[in-house]
Enzyme design. Structure first.
Site, mmCIF file in Angstrom:
data_model
loop_
_atom_site.group_PDB
_atom_site.id
_atom_site.type_symbol
_atom_site.label_atom_id
_atom_site.label_comp_id
_atom_site.label_asym_id
_atom_site.label_seq_id
_atom_site.Cartn_x
_atom_site.Cartn_y
_atom_site.Cartn_z
ATOM 1 N N HIS A 77 -33.629 40.793 -9.127
ATOM 2 C CA HIS A 77 -33.888 41.409 -10.073
ATOM 3 C C HIS A 77 -33.318 42.945 -10.374
ATOM 4 C CE1 HIS A 77 -37.477 38.681 -9.360
ATOM 5 N NE2 HIS A 77 -36.741 37.692 -9.684
ATOM 6 N N GLU A 79 -34.527 45.130 -11.898
ATOM 7 C CA GLU A 79 -35.074 46.434 -10.740
ATOM 8 C C GLU A 79 -34.789 47.033 -9.164
ATOM 9 O OE1 GLU A 79 -38.764 44.209 -12.702
ATOM 10 O OE2 GLU A 79 -36.305 43.777 -11.854
ATOM 11 N N CYS A 103 -41.864 42.472 -10.908
ATOM 12 C CA CYS A 103 -42.888 41.085 -9.558
ATOM 13 C C CYS A 103 -43.457 41.664 -8.474
ATOM 14 C CB CYS A 103 -41.770 40.079 -9.857
ATOM 15 S SG CYS A 103 -40.552 40.560 -8.159
ATOM 16 N N CYS A 106 -40.451 43.463 -6.219
ATOM 17 C CA CYS A 106 -39.912 44.284 -6.606
ATOM 18 C C CYS A 106 -40.729 45.224 -6.535
ATOM 19 C CB CYS A 106 -39.166 44.600 -8.093
ATOM 20 S SG CYS A 106 -37.729 43.492 -8.256
#
Length: 159
Positions: A77, A79, A103, A106
């Site tokens: 992801h 992040e 999420c 993260c």
């Protein structure tokens, strides 16, 4: 006299996150992130994509099917990429600008590295267990989160 129509910090950094998202090879969801220190200096950026060394053309990008035939066990992801891309600089008290609400996985990384503020553009998974978990952990750990409100300003490059 100085001009008055310049970008705010939030507009500027969310713009960087949006531009970073354009590097994603994902056909369905492009996410970008920009981490900024308290002095308004960019310390890292990231977008959602496959891990370094995993050739994009050999990896699955599907959303449905057997788990190992989808992107979900493989994609890193935005992040997490931004956190991992940060070389030897503390992220303590930083802000992360991200185009999609983080999420729960993260969120854990955001909290653990010391980021204190999350500014997000979209929360299309609001109400899901992963997002509820993120919000709960952010509240418990004192990480603030706020939705970015677009100004409607057109950004042109003046070229």
């Amino acid at each position: 006299m100085k001009r008055t129509d310049y970008l705010s910090w939030d507009e500027y950094f969310m713009g960087i996150a949006l531009l970073s998202a354009q590097r994603s090879k994902d056909c369905n969801t492009q996410v970008g992130a920009c981490i900024v220190n308290p002095e308004h200096k960019i310390v890292s950026m990231g977008y959602n994509g496959m891990p370094i060394g995993c050739e994009d053309d050999l990896m699955p990008w599907e959303r449905e099917g057997d788990f190992l035939d989808t992107k979900y066990p493989f994609v890193c992801h935005a992040e997490l990429n931004a956190i991992l891309n940060c070389a030897a600089v503390s992220l303590k008290d930083c802000t992360i600008y991200v185009t999609l609400f983080p999420c729960n996985e993260c969120a854990k990384a955001i909290i653990q590295c010391g980021i204190r503020r999350v500014v997000y553009l979209d929360n299309k998974y609001a109400g899901t267990d992963a997002i509820k978990a993120s919000e709960y952990m952010f509240r418990l750990s004192g990480v603030t989160f706020e939705e970015y409100k677009p100004t409607g300003r057109e950004i042109s490059f003046g070229l």
